[in-house]
Design a protein around this motif. Structure first.
Motif, PDB file in Angstrom:
ATOM      1  N   TYR A 282       0.859  -1.180   0.000  1.00 15.35           N
ATOM      2  CA  TYR A 282       0.000   0.000   0.000  1.00 15.35           C
ATOM      3  C   TYR A 282       0.896   1.231   0.000  1.00 15.35           C
ATOM      4  O   TYR A 282       1.752   1.396   0.873  1.00 15.35           O
ATOM      5  CB  TYR A 282      -0.914   0.020   1.226  1.00 15.35           C
ATOM      6  CG  TYR A 282      -1.726   1.289   1.300  1.00 15.35           C
ATOM      7  CD1 TYR A 282      -2.761   1.512   0.405  1.00 15.35           C
ATOM      8  CD2 TYR A 282      -1.432   2.263   2.237  1.00 15.35           C
ATOM      9  CE1 TYR A 282      -3.494   2.689   0.445  1.00 15.35           C
ATOM     10  CE2 TYR A 282      -2.162   3.443   2.287  1.00 15.35           C
ATOM     11  CZ  TYR A 282      -3.190   3.640   1.387  1.00 15.35           C
ATOM     12  OH  TYR A 282      -3.912   4.808   1.435  1.00 15.35           O
TER      13      TYR A 282
ATOM     14  N   HIS B 175      -0.010   7.708  -1.411  1.00 16.91           N
ATOM     15  CA  HIS B 175      -0.226   8.729  -2.439  1.00 16.91           C
ATOM     16  C   HIS B 175      -0.668   8.130  -3.783  1.00 16.91           C
ATOM     17  O   HIS B 175      -1.164   8.846  -4.645  1.00 16.91           O
ATOM     18  CB  HIS B 175       1.014   9.620  -2.615  1.00 16.91           C
ATOM     19  CG  HIS B 175       2.164   8.976  -3.303  1.00 16.91           C
ATOM     20  ND1 HIS B 175       3.089   8.201  -2.642  1.00 16.91           N
ATOM     21  CD2 HIS B 175       2.534   8.976  -4.599  1.00 16.91           C
ATOM     22  CE1 HIS B 175       3.985   7.753  -3.495  1.00 16.91           C
ATOM     23  NE2 HIS B 175       3.668   8.205  -4.692  1.00 16.91           N
TER      24      HIS B 175
ATOM     25  N   GLY C 131      -2.884   5.537  -3.782  1.00 13.63           N
ATOM     26  CA  GLY C 131      -4.262   5.152  -3.525  1.00 13.63           C
ATOM     27  C   GLY C 131      -4.476   3.649  -3.497  1.00 13.63           C
ATOM     28  O   GLY C 131      -3.586   2.865  -3.832  1.00 13.63           O
TER      29      GLY C 131
ATOM     30  N   THR D 105      -9.022   0.677  -5.703  1.00 12.26           N
ATOM     31  CA  THR D 105     -10.161   1.302  -6.384  1.00 12.26           C
ATOM     32  C   THR D 105      -9.772   2.539  -7.191  1.00 12.26           C
ATOM     33  O   THR D 105     -10.616   3.098  -7.897  1.00 12.26           O
ATOM     34  CB  THR D 105     -11.238   1.704  -5.365  1.00 12.26           C
ATOM     35  OG1 THR D 105     -10.655   2.574  -4.391  1.00 12.26           O
ATOM     36  CG2 THR D 105     -11.837   0.481  -4.695  1.00 12.26           C
ATOM     37  N   LYS D 106      -8.528   2.971  -7.113  1.00 12.91           N
ATOM     38  CA  LYS D 106      -8.072   4.157  -7.839  1.00 12.91           C
ATOM     39  C   LYS D 106      -7.194   3.745  -9.022  1.00 12.91           C
ATOM     40  O   LYS D 106      -6.294   2.915  -8.866  1.00 12.91           O
ATOM     41  CB  LYS D 106      -7.246   5.079  -6.924  1.00 12.91           C
ATOM     42  CG  LYS D 106      -7.987   5.554  -5.695  1.00 12.91           C
ATOM     43  CD  LYS D 106      -9.035   6.560  -6.061  1.00 12.91           C
ATOM     44  CE  LYS D 106      -9.720   7.070  -4.818  1.00 12.91           C
ATOM     45  NZ  LYS D 106     -10.823   7.931  -5.105  1.00 12.91           N
ATOM     46  N   PRO D 107      -7.398   4.319 -10.187  1.00 15.82           N
ATOM     47  CA  PRO D 107      -6.566   3.974 -11.347  1.00 15.82           C
ATOM     48  C   PRO D 107      -5.081   4.262 -11.144  1.00 15.82           C
ATOM     49  O   PRO D 107      -4.243   3.703 -11.851  1.00 15.82           O
ATOM     50  CB  PRO D 107      -7.140   4.843 -12.473  1.00 15.82           C
ATOM     51  CG  PRO D 107      -8.527   5.160 -12.047  1.00 15.82           C
ATOM     52  CD  PRO D 107      -8.494   5.217 -10.541  1.00 15.82           C
ATOM     53  N   THR D 108      -4.739   5.093 -10.169  1.00 13.78           N
ATOM     54  CA  THR D 108      -3.340   5.436  -9.904  1.00 13.78           C
ATOM     55  C   THR D 108      -2.625   4.403  -9.029  1.00 13.78           C
ATOM     56  O   THR D 108      -1.418   4.504  -8.825  1.00 13.78           O
ATOM     57  CB  THR D 108      -3.268   6.803  -9.199  1.00 13.78           C
ATOM     58  OG1 THR D 108      -4.092   6.748  -8.026  1.00 13.78           O
ATOM     59  CG2 THR D 108      -3.734   7.919 -10.122  1.00 13.78           C
ATOM     60  N   THR D 109      -3.343   3.408  -8.526  1.00 16.60           N
ATOM     61  CA  THR D 109      -2.755   2.452  -7.596  1.00 16.60           C
ATOM     62  C   THR D 109      -1.593   1.676  -8.208  1.00 16.60           C
ATOM     63  O   THR D 109      -1.579   1.423  -9.421  1.00 16.60           O
ATOM     64  CB  THR D 109      -3.817   1.456  -7.071  1.00 16.60           C
ATOM     65  OG1 THR D 109      -3.243   0.655  -6.053  1.00 16.60           O
ATOM     66  CG2 THR D 109      -4.329   0.551  -8.195  1.00 16.60           C
TER      67      THR D 109
ATOM     68  N   SER E 168      -8.573  -3.192 -13.175  1.00 16.43           N
ATOM     69  CA  SER E 168      -9.508  -2.161 -13.643  1.00 16.43           C
ATOM     70  C   SER E 168     -10.955  -2.471 -13.276  1.00 16.43           C
ATOM     71  O   SER E 168     -11.796  -1.575 -13.304  1.00 16.43           O
ATOM     72  CB  SER E 168      -9.368  -1.957 -15.159  1.00 16.43           C
ATOM     73  OG  SER E 168      -9.741  -3.149 -15.832  1.00 16.43           O
TER      74      SER E 168
ATOM     75  N   TRP F  70     -12.280  -0.090 -10.665  1.00 14.58           N
ATOM     76  CA  TRP F  70     -12.386   1.340 -10.951  1.00 14.58           C
ATOM     77  C   TRP F  70     -13.778   1.690 -11.415  1.00 14.58           C
ATOM     78  O   TRP F  70     -14.365   1.021 -12.259  1.00 14.58           O
ATOM     79  CB  TRP F  70     -11.372   1.758 -12.011  1.00 14.58           C
ATOM     80  CG  TRP F  70      -9.953   1.382 -11.638  1.00 14.58           C
ATOM     81  CD1 TRP F  70      -9.466   1.157 -10.386  1.00 14.58           C
ATOM     82  CD2 TRP F  70      -8.878   1.161 -12.531  1.00 14.58           C
ATOM     83  NE1 TRP F  70      -8.139   0.815 -10.436  1.00 14.58           N
ATOM     84  CE2 TRP F  70      -7.747   0.817 -11.756  1.00 14.58           C
ATOM     85  CE3 TRP F  70      -8.734   1.210 -13.904  1.00 14.58           C
ATOM     86  CZ2 TRP F  70      -6.514   0.535 -12.304  1.00 14.58           C
ATOM     87  CZ3 TRP F  70      -7.500   0.938 -14.462  1.00 14.58           C
ATOM     88  CH2 TRP F  70      -6.403   0.612 -13.661  1.00 14.58           C
ATOM     89  N   LYS F  71     -14.301   2.783 -10.869  1.00 18.40           N
ATOM     90  CA  LYS F  71     -15.630   3.246 -11.268  1.00 18.40           C
ATOM     91  C   LYS F  71     -15.545   3.852 -12.645  1.00 18.40           C
ATOM     92  O   LYS F  71     -14.627   4.608 -12.953  1.00 18.40           O
ATOM     93  CB  LYS F  71     -16.158   4.256 -10.260  1.00 18.40           C
ATOM     94  CG  LYS F  71     -16.406   3.588  -8.934  1.00 18.40           C
ATOM     95  CD  LYS F  71     -17.021   4.516  -7.945  1.00 18.40           C
ATOM     96  CE  LYS F  71     -17.291   3.670  -6.704  1.00 18.40           C
ATOM     97  NZ  LYS F  71     -17.520   4.342  -5.540  1.00 18.40           N
TER      98      LYS F  71
END
Length: 155
Positions: free
Chosen positions: A120, A123, A125, A128-132, A150, A153-154
Protein backbone atom coordinates in the motif's frame (compact mmCIF):
# COMPACT_ATOMS: atom_id res chain seq x y z
CA UNK A 1 4.45 -20.93 11.00
CA UNK A 2 1.54 -18.84 9.78
CA UNK A 3 -0.93 -17.27 12.19
CA UNK A 4 -4.19 -15.52 11.47
CA UNK A 5 -5.90 -12.84 13.53
CA UNK A 6 -9.40 -12.77 12.08
CA UNK A 7 -11.59 -13.68 9.15
CA UNK A 8 -14.54 -12.12 7.43
CA UNK A 9 -16.87 -12.85 4.55
CA UNK A 10 -16.37 -10.06 2.03
CA UNK A 11 -17.87 -9.19 -1.33
CA UNK A 12 -15.44 -6.65 -2.79
CA UNK A 13 -12.02 -8.26 -2.35
CA UNK A 14 -12.28 -10.58 -5.38
CA UNK A 15 -14.66 -9.67 -8.24
CA UNK A 16 -17.56 -12.10 -8.75
CA UNK A 17 -16.66 -14.10 -5.63
CA UNK A 18 -18.01 -14.25 -2.10
CA UNK A 19 -14.73 -14.48 -0.27
CA UNK A 20 -13.57 -15.57 3.14
CA UNK A 21 -10.77 -13.13 3.90
CA UNK A 22 -8.16 -14.56 6.29
CA UNK A 23 -5.92 -11.85 7.81
CA UNK A 24 -2.46 -13.27 8.44
CA UNK A 25 -0.20 -11.71 11.07
CA UNK A 26 3.58 -11.21 11.31
CA UNK A 27 3.62 -9.06 8.17
CA UNK A 28 7.18 -8.01 7.33
CA UNK A 29 6.14 -5.28 4.86
CA UNK A 30 5.35 -2.41 7.30
CA UNK A 31 3.73 -0.24 4.63
CA UNK A 32 3.33 3.38 5.78
CA UNK A 33 -0.37 4.12 6.17
CA UNK A 34 -1.36 0.46 6.32
CA UNK A 35 -4.99 0.14 7.44
CA UNK A 36 -4.16 -3.11 9.29
CA UNK A 37 -0.87 -2.25 10.99
CA UNK A 38 -1.72 -4.59 13.89
CA UNK A 39 -1.02 -7.45 11.46
CA UNK A 40 2.70 -6.66 11.70
CA UNK A 41 2.68 -8.27 15.14
CA UNK A 42 3.26 -12.00 15.63
CA UNK A 43 -0.21 -12.66 17.05
CA UNK A 44 -3.22 -14.87 16.49
CA UNK A 45 -4.10 -18.50 16.00
CA UNK A 46 -2.16 -21.08 14.01
CA UNK A 47 -3.14 -21.11 10.34
CA UNK A 48 -2.75 -24.68 9.15
CA UNK A 49 -4.77 -27.34 7.35
CA UNK A 50 -6.97 -27.94 10.42
CA UNK A 51 -7.81 -24.22 10.61
CA UNK A 52 -8.64 -24.17 6.90
CA UNK A 53 -10.92 -27.19 7.31
CA UNK A 54 -12.66 -25.42 10.20
CA UNK A 55 -13.18 -22.33 8.01
CA UNK A 56 -14.91 -24.42 5.36
CA UNK A 57 -16.99 -26.19 8.00
CA UNK A 58 -18.17 -22.82 9.30
CA UNK A 59 -18.40 -20.72 6.15
CA UNK A 60 -18.37 -23.23 3.28
CA UNK A 61 -21.99 -22.81 2.26
CA UNK A 62 -21.63 -19.01 2.19
CA UNK A 63 -18.43 -18.56 0.15
CA UNK A 64 -16.90 -19.33 -3.24
CA UNK A 65 -13.32 -18.29 -2.51
CA UNK A 66 -10.77 -18.09 0.30
CA UNK A 67 -8.26 -15.22 0.30
CA UNK A 68 -5.05 -15.39 2.29
CA UNK A 69 -4.32 -11.77 3.15
CA UNK A 70 -0.61 -11.55 3.83
CA UNK A 71 1.73 -14.34 4.71
CA UNK A 72 4.79 -12.66 3.25
CA UNK A 73 6.89 -13.86 6.18
CA UNK A 74 6.35 -17.46 4.95
CA UNK A 75 5.09 -17.47 1.34
CA UNK A 76 5.86 -21.16 0.88
CA UNK A 77 3.43 -21.96 3.69
CA UNK A 78 0.75 -19.89 1.93
CA UNK A 79 1.46 -21.84 -1.27
CA UNK A 80 1.13 -25.12 0.64
CA UNK A 81 -2.27 -24.03 1.98
CA UNK A 82 -3.40 -23.08 -1.53
CA UNK A 83 -2.47 -26.58 -2.71
CA UNK A 84 -4.32 -28.07 0.23
CA UNK A 85 -7.48 -26.11 -0.54
CA UNK A 86 -7.44 -27.21 -4.19
CA UNK A 87 -6.85 -30.84 -3.19
CA UNK A 88 -9.29 -31.14 -0.27
CA UNK A 89 -11.83 -28.42 -1.08
CA UNK A 90 -11.74 -28.22 -4.90
CA UNK A 91 -14.99 -26.31 -5.36
CA UNK A 92 -13.43 -23.17 -3.86
CA UNK A 93 -11.13 -20.67 -5.50
CA UNK A 94 -7.95 -19.49 -3.78
CA UNK A 95 -6.66 -15.92 -3.70
CA UNK A 96 -3.52 -14.49 -2.17
CA UNK A 97 -2.64 -10.91 -1.37
CA UNK A 98 1.07 -10.32 -1.09
CA UNK A 99 2.30 -6.89 -0.07
CA UNK A 100 5.46 -7.45 -2.09
CA UNK A 101 6.18 -6.03 -5.53
CA UNK A 102 6.74 -9.52 -6.93
CA UNK A 103 5.68 -13.03 -6.01
CA UNK A 104 8.36 -14.77 -3.97
CA UNK A 105 10.58 -17.26 -5.75
CA UNK A 106 9.55 -20.84 -5.19
CA UNK A 107 5.84 -19.99 -5.40
CA UNK A 108 3.83 -21.90 -7.97
CA UNK A 109 1.41 -19.28 -9.26
CA UNK A 110 -0.70 -22.03 -10.84
CA UNK A 111 -1.79 -23.00 -7.30
CA UNK A 112 -3.76 -19.74 -7.04
CA UNK A 113 -6.84 -18.55 -8.90
CA UNK A 114 -6.17 -14.91 -8.01
CA UNK A 115 -3.02 -13.11 -6.90
CA UNK A 116 -2.95 -9.53 -5.70
CA UNK A 117 0.45 -7.90 -5.30
CA UNK A 118 1.83 -4.59 -4.21
CA UNK A 119 2.43 -2.69 -1.00
CA UNK A 120 0.00 0.00 0.00
CA UNK A 121 1.44 3.36 -1.07
CA UNK A 122 -0.82 6.10 0.25
CA UNK A 123 -0.23 8.73 -2.44
CA UNK A 124 -1.00 6.16 -5.17
CA UNK A 125 -4.26 5.15 -3.52
CA UNK A 126 -6.02 1.85 -2.99
CA UNK A 127 -7.04 -0.74 -5.57
CA UNK A 128 -10.16 1.30 -6.38
CA UNK A 129 -8.07 4.16 -7.84
CA UNK A 130 -6.57 3.97 -11.35
CA UNK A 131 -3.34 5.44 -9.90
CA UNK A 132 -2.75 2.45 -7.60
CA UNK A 133 0.42 0.43 -7.78
CA UNK A 134 -1.43 -2.66 -6.53
CA UNK A 135 -2.55 -5.23 -9.08
CA UNK A 136 -5.02 -8.12 -9.01
CA UNK A 137 -4.42 -10.97 -11.44
CA UNK A 138 -6.81 -13.77 -12.35
CA UNK A 139 -5.66 -17.11 -13.69
CA UNK A 140 -7.38 -17.92 -16.96
CA UNK A 141 -8.28 -21.44 -18.14
CA UNK A 142 -5.06 -21.61 -20.19
CA UNK A 143 -2.98 -20.84 -17.07
CA UNK A 144 -2.13 -17.29 -18.08
CA UNK A 145 -2.63 -14.56 -15.47
CA UNK A 146 -4.53 -11.48 -16.61
CA UNK A 147 -4.55 -8.13 -14.80
CA UNK A 148 -8.16 -7.44 -13.73
CA UNK A 149 -7.40 -4.46 -11.50
CA UNK A 150 -9.51 -2.16 -13.64
CA UNK A 151 -12.63 -4.06 -12.49
CA UNK A 152 -12.35 -2.05 -9.25
CA UNK A 153 -12.39 1.34 -10.95
CA UNK A 154 -15.63 3.25 -11.27
CA UNK A 155 -16.50 4.01 -14.82
Amino acid sequence: MLKYVNTGVVFQEIPDETTLSVNISNCPCHCPGCHSSYLAEDIGEVLDEAAVDAFFDEFGSDITCIAFMGGDADPLAVNALACYVHERHPRYKVAWYSGRLRIASGINKADFDYIKIGPYIAHLGPLTKPTTNQRLYKQMPDGEFVDITSRFWKK
